[in-house]
Design a protein around this motif. Sequence first.
Motif, PDB file in Angstrom:
ATOM      1  N   GLN A 230       1.062  -1.231  -0.035  1.00  0.00           N
ATOM      2  CA  GLN A 230      -0.106  -0.004  -0.127  1.00  0.00           C
ATOM      3  C   GLN A 230       0.720   1.084  -0.233  1.00  0.00           C
ATOM      4  OE1 GLN A 230      -2.404  -0.532   3.476  1.00  0.00           O
ATOM      5  NE2 GLN A 230      -4.079  -1.385   2.597  1.00  0.00           N
ATOM      6  N   TYR A 231       0.289   2.369  -0.482  1.00  0.00           N
ATOM      7  CA  TYR A 231       1.157   3.509  -0.369  1.00  0.00           C
ATOM      8  C   TYR A 231       0.174   4.850  -0.260  1.00  0.00           C
ATOM      9  CZ  TYR A 231      -0.473   4.525  -5.329  1.00  0.00           C
ATOM     10  OH  TYR A 231      -1.407   4.953  -6.260  1.00  0.00           O
ATOM     11  N   GLN A 232       0.897   5.557   0.083  1.00  0.00           N
ATOM     12  CA  GLN A 232       0.044   7.149   0.356  1.00  0.00           C
ATOM     13  C   GLN A 232       0.859   8.304  -0.011  1.00  0.00           C
ATOM     14  OE1 GLN A 232      -0.951   8.155   4.596  1.00  0.00           O
ATOM     15  NE2 GLN A 232      -1.815   9.960   3.809  1.00  0.00           N
ATOM     16  N   TYR A 245      -3.974   7.542  -2.096  1.00  0.00           N
ATOM     17  CA  TYR A 245      -3.939   6.133  -1.755  1.00  0.00           C
ATOM     18  C   TYR A 245      -4.112   4.915  -2.798  1.00  0.00           C
ATOM     19  CZ  TYR A 245      -5.168   8.157   2.641  1.00  0.00           C
ATOM     20  OH  TYR A 245      -5.262   9.198   3.753  1.00  0.00           O
TER      21      TYR A 245
END
Length: 276
Positions: A230-232, A245
């Motif tokens: 996951q990334y933000q 996101y």
Amino acid sequence: FGNSSGFVYISTTHSVSFRVSFYSDQYAITFNEHGLPSGASWNLLLTEQSGNIISLPATSGLLNVPLPNGTYRYSAASASGYLANPALSSFVVNGTSSILTSHNITFVPNALAVTFVEKGLPSGTQWSVTLNGIPKQTDLGSISFFLPGGTYIYHLSSTGTYSPVTSIGVVSVANSNKTVSIQFNSIVSTVSFVASSLPVNTTWSVYVDGQTLVTHNQSMTISLPNGTYQYQVVEQGYYYPGNPYGIFTVSGHSNDITTNFVYIKYLATFHESGLP
């Protein structure tokens, strides 16, 4: 020998003696042969670090070879019907401690060689194969087993950031030696985050895999093993990421993730009341 030159100052009328010690710059490395009939001849093949190959014939079970410091590879050969185990190995000569280690070579009669040859690993990487329940490992390009004819199962393991394309397989040997090629691929790939619509030299950041990446360039890159992440993307002043996101998967090839930043600025109007 030690120091090859020096100075001596004599300030007395008496005789003066000095002891000069010499020592050899070669060390006797021992190779022990097992398995051949008494008196059978065999050859030791030494490969020097320069690539030069030295052939040393022997007719006894013990062979002492004087060698200077360096890294060597060796193999052995004998009459037909016998194969040497190990088929290929290496050692380092490093001073007098090297003579304390002997190298055993076992000749196996009526055996067939199954040789695994790796491709894709950086030079010097340790890797291993288990064939018929027998594990072997090396930092060289090949591993050999010596077995009677038959069908055998082999297993390979990942090593560091590299994984074999096939981790389990079957090999059959009948009337001749067998070579099995093993391809290793990197299990670490690059993921690039690319910013779109940001002014030049604007600092922006991404949070991924427990790390915060920060740059003022248009893109930044991270290396990750295979898996799902996951990334933000963090907003920057009046610029907000259109997709803050997300989720991505690393599976052996590079990924590019582009984020389009949107400039958001609202006009605030104030109305006065009560003044003359």
